[in-house]
Design a protein around this motif. Sequence first.
Motif, mmCIF file in Angstrom:
data_model
loop_
_atom_site.group_PDB
_atom_site.id
_atom_site.type_symbol
_atom_site.label_atom_id
_atom_site.label_comp_id
_atom_site.label_asym_id
_atom_site.label_seq_id
_atom_site.Cartn_x
_atom_site.Cartn_y
_atom_site.Cartn_z
ATOM 1 N N TYR A 80 -22.537 1.387 -49.561
ATOM 2 C CA TYR A 80 -21.856 1.539 -48.325
ATOM 3 C C TYR A 80 -21.590 2.859 -48.031
ATOM 4 O O TYR A 80 -20.993 3.608 -48.909
ATOM 5 N N SER A 114 -15.069 -1.697 -50.669
ATOM 6 C CA SER A 114 -16.265 -2.919 -50.864
ATOM 7 C C SER A 114 -16.250 -3.287 -52.364
ATOM 8 O O SER A 114 -15.649 -2.458 -53.075
ATOM 9 N N SER A 145 -14.384 2.691 -49.639
ATOM 10 C CA SER A 145 -14.437 1.910 -48.677
ATOM 11 C C SER A 145 -13.699 0.513 -48.779
ATOM 12 O O SER A 145 -13.212 -0.289 -48.141
ATOM 13 N N ALA A 164 -19.449 -3.431 -47.290
ATOM 14 C CA ALA A 164 -20.925 -3.288 -47.719
ATOM 15 C C ALA A 164 -21.713 -4.730 -47.641
ATOM 16 O O ALA A 164 -21.082 -5.435 -47.657
#
Length: 135
Positions: A77, A101, A99, A115
Amino acid sequence: MKKFILVILTGICLLSCGKGDPVPSVPVNFQAPINPTYSALNSPGGYAIVNGYGVSGLILYHSQTRGIVAFDRCSSYQPEKKCAVTIDDTGLTATDPCSGSKFSLEDGTPVKAPATKSLRSYQVITTQFTIQVVN
């Protein structure tokens, strides 16, 4: 006119399917003796972090079903940020600190958004005493 519209729609679909930059492909050729530094890889669930290879380092993981697998630590991501995923306390997933993810260490697939693409994987060659990661 219908053909023209169909061609335009097809082009838009093809371009949008690959949205987002993949983790860059860089040459990887890592080789080391398994013991003692990488002895955690002798049993399923064991893992090791290797810095200096790939985009953001490597994760070596002994999968329950696939033997030893290797992933680039660079999150899929927003890979341009080169955020290196970290292994979670469970030892089953890795988290992108930028992030949030999460990725499965069994196969590198995303298990928590944002992601949507797997971690970049590399080929692993093992002998009784050595491990080699290449692409």
